[in-house]
Design an enzyme around this catalytic site. Structure first.
Site: not given
Length: 217
Positions: A97, A78, A160, A99
């Site tokens: 980032h 990413e 995502h 999840h």
């Protein structure tokens, strides 16, 4: 690769927050990524490498064109997302980032989270957007995420997960915790069916207060 002076303290800080992300169960396995901008360079976690095994030498350093200048491992897939945010948000010094469960639920069921709680409005922004879907690791994803992020400190990536930003890793990490808490509150509130919103003019005032006077420099 360029001849770059490697800052071990920055690398250690990236690892410290990677372990915090794991401890808070904000991601599983090797998913997610963390970066810090230092001058014209970005320190970022490597692709597909367990957080609990990270050593300072494993943290990759890239320039603002995404070219690796230090490290033997491959930077996170990413990386384009991180680079685009840094290039377009001069007030961002760190990106996380993850999840998390409720943030991911929001990413597959909602278009945004309206202003519902004061801490989220102050730390993250008035209305928290879900970006349009794009394949992970692509420039398209980076552009769509950047557009939905705007001037906020978080964006939910469609189908995502979550991206949060801050002036430093501490602020970005707090933003992650607040974003996930806010997502959980919103999902649970929708089950009840009567969601009270903050007046938008109050939300704007709260956000402005946080940016201009609440934070300690």
């Amino acid at each position: 690769m360029q001849n770059v002076v490697f800052n071990i303290k920055i690398a250690q800080e990236v690892i410290e927050y990677a372990k915090k992300v794991s401890a808070e169960r904000l991601t599983k396995g090797t998913w997610g990524n963390i970066s810090v901008k230092s001058g014209e360079y970005v320190y970022i976690t490597p692709s597909g490498y367990p957080y609990d095994k990270l050593k300072p030498k494993d943290i990759c350093v890239v320039d603002m064109e995404g070219q690796k200048v230090f490290g033997n491992l491959k930077p996170s897939s990413e990386l384009p997302l991180h680079i685009q945010i840094y290039l377009n948000r001069s007030n961002v010094g760190a990106i996380i980032h993850t999840h998390p469960i409720y943030s991911t639920i929001v990413s597959i069921t909602q278009r945004e989270i309206p202003p519902i709680v004061e801490d989220a409005v102050m730390i993250l922004g008035e209305t928290l957007k879900v970006s349009e879907y794009a394949l992970p690791g692509t420039e398209e994803l980076a552009q769509k995420a950047l557009e939905a992020l705007g001037t906020n400190n978080c964006v939910f990536l469609k189908n995502h997960g979550l991206v949060t930003v801050g002036e430093n890793l501490q602020e970005a990490f707090i933003a992650t915790l607040i974003a996930e808490k806010t997502a959980q509150i919103y999902v649970e509130a929708l089950k009840v069916g009567n969601v009270s919103l903050l007046p938008m003019e109050h939300a704007r005032l709260l956000r402005e207060k946080y940016i201009t006077s609440y934070r300690q420099k």
